[in-house]
Design a protein around this motif. Structure first.
Motif: not given
Length: 192
Positions: A106, A110, A117, A120-121, A124
């Motif tokens: 991740d 970013c 963050k 991105a998390s 994923v």
């Protein structure tokens, strides 16, 4: 639904092209990677995704079916719209993006403007297994080392996008040390 367009390029913008198909010009939003591939050709075939909203019909176009596939997969993530998915494909090739997601990296996501963050998390978390299966990507155990390589390249003055592209190009060898990865990334950056 409009699945693809084949025609002459009439105009190119920063993130769009007008493709003339049988006398009708279709405005298609495309990634910067696609723009660089179609700049020197007069006729193009684009695989498309049609977004239907209450107030607009918007076409998004891709040179390969793989790009279209990862784009549509990204749209399945809550909070990711077509513009953000297109921004991801402007920063990474389809196979690179699939590898980044499949490996859970991740930190590299970013580096794309508009991706924090938390987003991105979420990408994923929601897509890791799906992308790993469909793209046959092998998860890499060195995600934290890649984040360290990104940080080192950033400290050396490279932009987040340049650093991310260099890290994606590094061979995926878990036995490789941090120093070796940084050297390979720098070597890749010096060739561009």
């Amino acid at each position: 639904m409009i699945a693809s367009l084949k025609g002459k390029i009439e105009l190119l913008g920063a993130d769009w092209a007008v493709v003339n198909v049988g006398g009708i010009g279709y405005k298609v939003f495309i990634s910067t990677a696609t723009i660089s591939q179609i700049q020197s050709v007069s006729e193009v075939k684009l695989f498309t995704h049609l977004q239907v909203r209450e107030d607009a019909l918007t076409l998004f176009g891709f040179i390969t079916i793989e790009e279209l596939g990862i784009f549509e997969t990204m749209l399945g993530v809550s909070g990711i719209g077509p513009r953000l998915a297109l921004a991801l494909l402007s920063s990474f090739k389809a196979d690179e993006l699939a590898a980044i997601i499949a490996t859970g990296n991740d930190a590299m996501l970013c580096t794309v403007p508009g991706i924090g963050k938390k987003t991105a998390s979420r990408i994923v978390l929601e897509l890791k297994d799906k992308v790993a299966k469909s793209w046959a990507a092998t998860p890499m155990t060195a995600g934290a080392v890649d984040a360290d390589v990104l940080a080192a390249l950033g400290a050396l003055g490279y932009s987040p996008t340049e650093a991310a592209k260099a890290v994606v190009a590094i061979p995926k060898d878990p036995a490789m040390s941090l120093e070796e990865k940084i050297k390979l990334a720098l070597a890749g950056l010096s060739q561009t």
